[in-house]
Motif scaffolding. Sequence first.
Motif, PDB file in Angstrom:
ATOM      1  N   PRO A   1      25.753  26.506 -63.641  1.00  0.00           N
ATOM      2  CA  PRO A   1      25.662  27.070 -65.001  1.00  0.00           C
ATOM      3  C   PRO A   1      24.302  26.724 -65.621  1.00  0.00           C
ATOM      4  O   PRO A   1      23.846  25.582 -65.531  1.00  0.00           O
ATOM      5  N   VAL A   2      23.659  27.701 -66.206  1.00  0.00           N
ATOM      6  CA  VAL A   2      22.357  27.485 -66.853  1.00  0.00           C
ATOM      7  C   VAL A   2      22.482  27.938 -68.303  1.00  0.00           C
ATOM      8  O   VAL A   2      22.735  29.108 -68.575  1.00  0.00           O
ATOM      9  N   PHE A   3      22.325  26.993 -69.239  1.00  0.00           N
ATOM     10  CA  PHE A   3      22.408  27.369 -70.649  1.00  0.00           C
ATOM     11  C   PHE A   3      21.217  26.822 -71.409  1.00  0.00           C
ATOM     12  O   PHE A   3      20.368  26.135 -70.852  1.00  0.00           O
ATOM     13  N   GLY A   4      21.126  27.148 -72.669  1.00  0.00           N
ATOM     14  CA  GLY A   4      19.983  26.754 -73.482  1.00  0.00           C
ATOM     15  C   GLY A   4      19.219  27.933 -74.048  1.00  0.00           C
ATOM     16  O   GLY A   4      18.292  27.752 -74.840  1.00  0.00           O
ATOM     17  N   TYR A   5      19.605  29.149 -73.680  1.00  0.00           N
ATOM     18  CA  TYR A   5      18.893  30.338 -74.162  1.00  0.00           C
ATOM     19  C   TYR A   5      19.116  30.586 -75.649  1.00  0.00           C
ATOM     20  O   TYR A   5      18.361  31.306 -76.289  1.00  0.00           O
ATOM     21  N   LEU A   6      20.187  29.994 -76.206  1.00  0.00           N
ATOM     22  CA  LEU A   6      20.537  30.244 -77.601  1.00  0.00           C
ATOM     23  C   LEU A   6      20.380  28.983 -78.446  1.00  0.00           C
ATOM     24  O   LEU A   6      20.908  28.869 -79.540  1.00  0.00           O
ATOM     25  N   HIS A   7      19.648  27.996 -77.933  1.00  0.00           N
ATOM     26  CA  HIS A   7      19.540  26.706 -78.628  1.00  0.00           C
ATOM     27  C   HIS A   7      18.899  26.889 -80.004  1.00  0.00           C
ATOM     28  O   HIS A   7      17.837  27.487 -80.130  1.00  0.00           O
ATOM     29  N   ARG A   8      19.568  26.347 -81.041  1.00  0.00           N
ATOM     30  CA  ARG A   8      19.121  26.554 -82.420  1.00  0.00           C
ATOM     31  C   ARG A   8      18.799  25.254 -83.143  1.00  0.00           C
ATOM     32  O   ARG A   8      18.636  25.243 -84.348  1.00  0.00           O
ATOM     33  N   ASN A   9      18.805  24.144 -82.405  1.00  0.00           N
ATOM     34  CA  ASN A   9      18.379  22.867 -82.994  1.00  0.00           C
ATOM     35  C   ASN A   9      19.310  22.420 -84.119  1.00  0.00           C
ATOM     36  O   ASN A   9      18.892  21.810 -85.095  1.00  0.00           O
ATOM     37  N   HIS A  10      20.594  22.726 -83.951  1.00  0.00           N
ATOM     38  CA  HIS A  10      21.588  22.459 -85.000  1.00  0.00           C
ATOM     39  C   HIS A  10      21.584  20.991 -85.427  1.00  0.00           C
ATOM     40  O   HIS A  10      21.569  20.681 -86.626  1.00  0.00           O
ATOM     41  N   GLU A  11      21.598  20.082 -84.460  1.00  0.00           N
ATOM     42  CA  GLU A  11      21.744  18.662 -84.784  1.00  0.00           C
ATOM     43  C   GLU A  11      20.520  18.119 -85.520  1.00  0.00           C
ATOM     44  O   GLU A  11      20.652  17.345 -86.477  1.00  0.00           O
ATOM     45  N   LYS A  12      19.340  18.515 -85.102  1.00  0.00           N
ATOM     46  CA  LYS A  12      18.122  18.020 -85.758  1.00  0.00           C
ATOM     47  C   LYS A  12      17.981  18.609 -87.159  1.00  0.00           C
ATOM     48  O   LYS A  12      17.530  17.916 -88.096  1.00  0.00           O
ATOM     49  N   ILE A  13      18.338  19.865 -87.320  1.00  0.00           N
ATOM     50  CA  ILE A  13      18.297  20.476 -88.652  1.00  0.00           C
ATOM     51  C   ILE A  13      19.200  19.706 -89.607  1.00  0.00           C
ATOM     52  O   ILE A  13      18.831  19.428 -90.760  1.00  0.00           O
ATOM     53  N   ALA A  14      20.398  19.322 -89.121  1.00  0.00           N
ATOM     54  CA  ALA A  14      21.362  18.638 -89.976  1.00  0.00           C
ATOM     55  C   ALA A  14      20.852  17.274 -90.444  1.00  0.00           C
ATOM     56  O   ALA A  14      21.247  16.803 -91.519  1.00  0.00           O
ATOM     57  N   GLU A  15      19.992  16.645 -89.649  1.00  0.00           N
ATOM     58  CA  GLU A  15      19.452  15.344 -90.041  1.00  0.00           C
ATOM     59  C   GLU A  15      18.425  15.446 -91.161  1.00  0.00           C
ATOM     60  O   GLU A  15      18.003  14.434 -91.719  1.00  0.00           O
ATOM     61  N   HIS A  16      18.026  16.666 -91.492  1.00  0.00           N
ATOM     62  CA  HIS A  16      17.099  16.886 -92.607  1.00  0.00           C
ATOM     63  C   HIS A  16      17.762  17.676 -93.736  1.00  0.00           C
ATOM     64  O   HIS A  16      17.082  18.135 -94.645  1.00  0.00           O
ATOM     65  N   GLU A  17      19.079  17.841 -93.639  1.00  0.00           N
ATOM     66  CA  GLU A  17      19.855  18.515 -94.682  1.00  0.00           C
ATOM     67  C   GLU A  17      20.736  17.500 -95.394  1.00  0.00           C
ATOM     68  O   GLU A  17      21.031  16.430 -94.859  1.00  0.00           O
ATOM     69  N   THR A  18      21.192  17.851 -96.590  1.00  0.00           N
ATOM     70  CA  THR A  18      22.222  17.034 -97.232  1.00  0.00           C
ATOM     71  C   THR A  18      23.517  17.183 -96.437  1.00  0.00           C
ATOM     72  O   THR A  18      23.677  18.109 -95.640  1.00  0.00           O
ATOM     73  N   TYR A  19      24.436  16.276 -96.694  1.00  0.00           N
ATOM     74  CA  TYR A  19      25.728  16.350 -95.995  1.00  0.00           C
ATOM     75  C   TYR A  19      26.430  17.675 -96.278  1.00  0.00           C
ATOM     76  O   TYR A  19      26.948  18.322 -95.372  1.00  0.00           O
ATOM     77  N   LEU A  20      26.429  18.083 -97.537  1.00  0.00           N
ATOM     78  CA  LEU A  20      27.065  19.351 -97.880  1.00  0.00           C
ATOM     79  C   LEU A  20      26.277  20.533 -97.337  1.00  0.00           C
ATOM     80  O   LEU A  20      26.851  21.543 -96.917  1.00  0.00           O
ATOM     81  N   GLY A  21      24.949  20.405 -97.283  1.00  0.00           N
ATOM     82  CA  GLY A  21      24.118  21.508 -96.801  1.00  0.00           C
ATOM     83  C   GLY A  21      24.358  21.873 -95.352  1.00  0.00           C
ATOM     84  O   GLY A  21      24.018  22.982 -94.926  1.00  0.00           O
TER      85      GLY A  21
END
Length: 385
Positions: free
Chosen positions: A55-75
């Motif tokens: 299985p090869v994935f990563g074509y749709l990677h959106r950096n969800h986890e890193k974005i969340a570390e620069h957002e508020t909890y509610l954001g």
Amino acid sequence: MSTVTEPVRTRPTSVADAGESQLLELSMGPQHPSTHGVFRMDVVLDGERVMKLKPVFGYLHRNHEKIAEHETYLGSMPYTDRLDYICSLTNNWAYALAVEKLAGIQVPERAEYIRVITAELTRFLNHGALIGFLTQDMGASGTPLMYAFRERETILDLFESLTGARMMCNYMRFGGCRVDLPAGWLDQARKFVATLPRFLDEFERLLATNEILMARTQGVGIMSKELAINAGVTGPILRASGVNYDLRKVDKYGIYDRFAFKIPLGEHGDTYDRYMIRLLEMRESVKILNQALKDIPEGPIIDPKTKIRGFKPKPGEAYGRIESPKGELGFYLVSDGTANPYRYRVRSCCMVNLTVLEQLCIGHNVADVVVILGSIDIVMGEVDR
């Protein structure tokens, strides 16, 4: 006179060279109509028989986890909708649960019931859609999928009247829910749920003993108990292998300990069992919905002590997990006392469940690969988070 040394051939290059041992490398994806999203499978075939699969994935990677570390909890709450876009409300719940554990927030009774009702409606529509897509992967004309989508549309209508959106609901909040149920919503939900047993009876008669479905699924893609446990697989595909593990019973998060329901288990761990487990779980969801819709109390839908604006939990860490329709969905959060998480990590059931794909496919024909992949039930937004 110099001589030229011919390179060693690692595999035959033509039918004449191959005889009966020709190996063919086939790349299915990343935009193949049978791969359930932007996903690739590198398959090595001997004739039509699968010898290797990566299985090869990563074509749709959106950096969800890193974005969340620069957002508020509610954001970050609206971002969770996009993980599994079929199951946004259960995504919301898993994240809200993690934050509530981190900050020690209590949830009112009425909000707990609303969470259960929306989660089980989500489970119902997810499993119905999965069965419809699975039969379509086998070559069905689309009738089962349309049956499933007919019920899904009614559920999405309920979600839209409650949250304002059909799919990206952004409804859960830390300590409860964003808004209360609109007038008449419970009556509409009760009338709809009352029709579901008849739908399930028709759906089962249509498919369960269908000769083509049985031939394409029984004995195909068998996953043993040992493999399922060692690989960390969760959800319906784990229970299809006979492992009695459901977080609604294990953790009893929310108020699931108040409801009477069973955990269906498979005996063979093949694709047919994975199909049947979904169907049986839909029946159990109806049982839970009837109980929750009957017993839901009046009262507030969010903890009045919860501070939404300027929310800064004390330093610490927490892991919140739920039994999403596809398996264990968890959020790991680390707080350093600021308005945004120091660390934000998603435990994706889709990605973990996908890691056993090769073991399930080896020895089967390439046509079976599509069916086996469909029975795992993945959404690439959650895999490539």
